[in-house]
Design an enzyme around this catalytic site. Structure first.
Site, PDB file in Angstrom:
ATOM      1  N   ASP A  14      43.892  48.420  37.399  1.00 14.53           N
ATOM      2  CA  ASP A  14      45.006  47.490  37.145  1.00 14.53           C
ATOM      3  C   ASP A  14      45.037  46.975  35.708  1.00 14.53           C
ATOM      4  O   ASP A  14      46.074  46.968  35.062  1.00 14.53           O
ATOM      5  CB  ASP A  14      44.951  46.317  38.124  1.00 14.53           C
ATOM      6  CG  ASP A  14      45.132  46.794  39.553  1.00 14.53           C
ATOM      7  OD1 ASP A  14      46.261  47.143  39.920  1.00 14.53           O
ATOM      8  OD2 ASP A  14      44.123  46.863  40.286  1.00 14.53           O
ATOM      9  N   ARG A  95      35.434  32.247  36.033  1.00 13.51           N
ATOM     10  CA  ARG A  95      36.701  32.175  35.283  1.00 13.51           C
ATOM     11  C   ARG A  95      36.586  31.308  34.035  1.00 13.51           C
ATOM     12  O   ARG A  95      37.039  31.717  32.966  1.00 13.51           O
ATOM     13  CB  ARG A  95      37.853  31.706  36.183  1.00 13.51           C
ATOM     14  CG  ARG A  95      38.093  32.576  37.410  1.00 13.51           C
ATOM     15  CD  ARG A  95      38.073  34.057  37.111  1.00 13.51           C
ATOM     16  NE  ARG A  95      38.233  34.882  38.304  1.00 13.51           N
ATOM     17  CZ  ARG A  95      37.759  36.097  38.440  1.00 13.51           C
ATOM     18  NH1 ARG A  95      37.075  36.667  37.463  1.00 13.51           N
ATOM     19  NH2 ARG A  95      37.969  36.777  39.545  1.00 13.51           N
ATOM     20  N   ASP A 124      42.511  32.476  41.294  1.00 16.89           N
ATOM     21  CA  ASP A 124      42.032  32.873  39.975  1.00 16.89           C
ATOM     22  C   ASP A 124      43.079  32.697  38.878  1.00 16.89           C
ATOM     23  O   ASP A 124      42.760  32.307  37.759  1.00 16.89           O
ATOM     24  CB  ASP A 124      41.500  34.310  40.016  1.00 16.89           C
ATOM     25  CG  ASP A 124      40.174  34.395  40.774  1.00 16.89           C
ATOM     26  OD1 ASP A 124      39.419  33.407  40.724  1.00 16.89           O
ATOM     27  OD2 ASP A 124      39.908  35.423  41.414  1.00 16.89           O
ATOM     28  N   SER A 175      39.798  43.939  47.764  1.00 18.68           N
ATOM     29  CA  SER A 175      39.796  43.313  46.448  1.00 18.68           C
ATOM     30  C   SER A 175      38.409  42.698  46.272  1.00 18.68           C
ATOM     31  O   SER A 175      37.989  41.853  47.057  1.00 18.68           O
ATOM     32  CB  SER A 175      40.883  42.235  46.391  1.00 18.68           C
ATOM     33  OG  SER A 175      40.681  41.447  45.241  1.00 18.68           O
TER      34      SER A 175
HETATM   35  N1  ARG Z   1      38.497  33.370  47.335  1.00 17.73           N
HETATM   36  C1  ARG Z   1      37.487  33.323  46.315  1.00 17.73           C
HETATM   37  C2  ARG Z   1      37.847  32.336  45.251  1.00 17.73           C
HETATM   38  O1  ARG Z   1      38.973  31.972  45.145  1.00 17.73           O
HETATM   39  C3  ARG Z   1      37.183  34.689  45.772  1.00 17.73           C
HETATM   40  C4  ARG Z   1      38.237  35.316  44.923  1.00 17.73           C
HETATM   41  C5  ARG Z   1      37.831  36.666  44.538  1.00 17.73           C
HETATM   42  N2  ARG Z   1      38.765  37.311  43.689  1.00 17.73           N
HETATM   43  C6  ARG Z   1      39.172  38.557  43.886  1.00 17.73           C
HETATM   44  N3  ARG Z   1      40.001  39.043  43.036  1.00 17.73           N
HETATM   45  N4  ARG Z   1      38.750  39.275  44.882  1.00 17.73           N
HETATM   46  O2  ARG Z   1      37.019  31.902  44.510  1.00 17.73           O
END
Ligand code: ARG
Length: 401
Positions: A14, A95, A124, A175
């Site tokens: 991506d 992040r 995110d 993912s």
């Molecule tokens: N739900 C978790 C969070 O918001 C994990 C997110 C993981 N991101 C991903 N692109 N799979 O911290």
């Protein structure tokens, strides 16, 4: 001058496609930014070359694994932070460190905009953009998947049409986001919340149902920071890695939850965080003997609020900073050793010792040498119950009228 955009680049399909996609949609030059937060896999150099091969005008790569461990994982450990009681904030804490490097790269290369590969449905995007607003308020944000209609199918078609140096065939149904603090897996088959995760989902942990022989480990802390494992000095990064390996081999730290995203969606998540969960367990047990009762009770509330703030993308916020100061103050005496057994998916503490312990053997013992004056308990209880007793008398009086 042509506008420049820095893109948070993972090396995957991506974000590889996003380089050219953004270029075509905006006319800007794209600078790929890859940050190593201990996610393993390909080398930064391989990722750098791929970014350039996909059309990036520059590639900024940073080994931030120690920085991530020291400044992001360690505070999470000191807070014993578990969002909704379960999730050790794996993605949420990565992040802000990526944001720091994005802003640094934007300054270095004269970019006006920051891009990331998040969708419009997750946390995110919020963490990236709120972080950017705070550290680089003059920078704009763009998310090609969300804002420029970059779907998976279009990404594959684009990569094939342009002959980008990236594999388009390997179709992962999930993912996944991972770093040294843990691994998060979502979507696909897991979206049916009655479906149990299949074996192929896991990577950091072995099946706890068939564990090897129990593994006893002693973790030493200094002011809340892990400093040695089995007497061997370690950095925080080394401590996390070593426990990922040893607790992971025992299947420790598997988490299967439905959690509340900031955007209002409940979502199914599978996490594996063997090192993080072993460390948090050990750290909490050391606090149990070194932190005074009232401070400890209040800290649990603070830790929960801290976890929510960090989950919600408020890493750089004033309240988070204030809570950090409180938590840091509580860690002054959190030094000593915790011995635990890793086995069959569990990390169970079976010994603790500390020079700064509040555990007083003479007060606790029921054997000879007891220094606790039991006669004082009677009067204490009388007064402790007084307020509720008076209220109860009133309740009976009123009910009788
Ligand atoms: N739900 C978790 C969070 O918001 C994990 C997110 C993981 N991101 C991903 N692109 N799979 O911290």
């Amino acid at each position: 001058m042509t506008e420049r955009i820095v893109l948070a680049y993972s090396g995957g399909l991506d974000t590889s496609v996003a380089i050219g996609w953004i270029g075509e949609a905006t006319g800007a030059e794209v600078i790929a930014v890859a940050v190593d937060v201990g996610q393993g896999g390909e080398s930064l150099e391989t990722i750098r070359q791929r970014a350039l091969g996909c059309g990036a005008v520059e590639a900024y790569v940073a080994d931030a694994s120690d920085e991530f461990a020291n400044e992001y994982c360690v505070p999470t450990l000191k807070a014993n932070a578990l969002y909704q009681g379960h999730y050790p904030l794996v993605s949420a804490i990565s992040r802000p460190v990526i944001v720091k490097h994005l802003v640094k790269a934007a300054r270095e290369f004269g970019a006006t905009t920051v891009a990331h590969g998040c969708t419009g449905k997750g946390n995110d995007q919020v963490r990236f953009e709120v972080g950017i607003q705070t550290l680089g308020p003059d920078l704009k944000c763009i998310a090609p998947v969300r804002d420029l209609a970059l779907t998976r199918d279009k990404a594959i078609a684009f990569a094939e049409e342009k002959g980008l140096p990236i594999e388009t065939t390997k179709k992962n149904p999930y993912s996944i986001d991972q770093n040294v603090w843990g691994r998060a897996v979502e979507t696909g088959y897991l979206e049916d919340i009655w479906n149990a995760p299949t074996k192929d989902i896991y990577d950091y942990t072995a099946t706890p149902e068939f564990p090897p022989a129990p593994d006893e480990v002693t973790i030493s802390f200094q002011a809340g920071v892990p400093v040695a494992i089995d007497g061997v000095k370690v950095t925080p990064l080394q401590a996390i890695k070593e426990l990922n390996r040893r607790a992971g081999a025992q299947g420790v730290g598997r988490i299967d939850v439905v959690e509340d995203r900031l955007v209002g969606i409940k979502s199914r998540e599978i996490y594996e965080a063997p090192g993080a969960m072993a460390l948090i367990t050990a750290h909490k047990h050391l606090e149990d003997i070194t932190v005074e009762r009232e401070q400890a009770r209040f800290k649990a509330t603070v830790g929960q609020r801290w976890a929510e703030l960090v989950y919600d993308g408020q890493w750089f916020s004033p309240l988070k900073r204030s809570l950090d100061a409180f938590i840091e103050d509580t860690q002054k005496y959190v030094s000593g050793d915790i011995r635990m057994v890793l086995h069959g998916g569990q990390a169970i503490v079976n010994g603790r010792r500390s020079e700064t312990s509040l555990y007083d053997f003479d007060l606790a013992t029921y054997d000879t040498g007891d220094t606790f004056d039991q006669s004082q308990a009677k009067g204490f209880i009388e007064l402790w119950g007084m307020s509720a007793k008076v209220a109860s008398g009133r309740d009976i009086r009123v009910a009788g009228k």
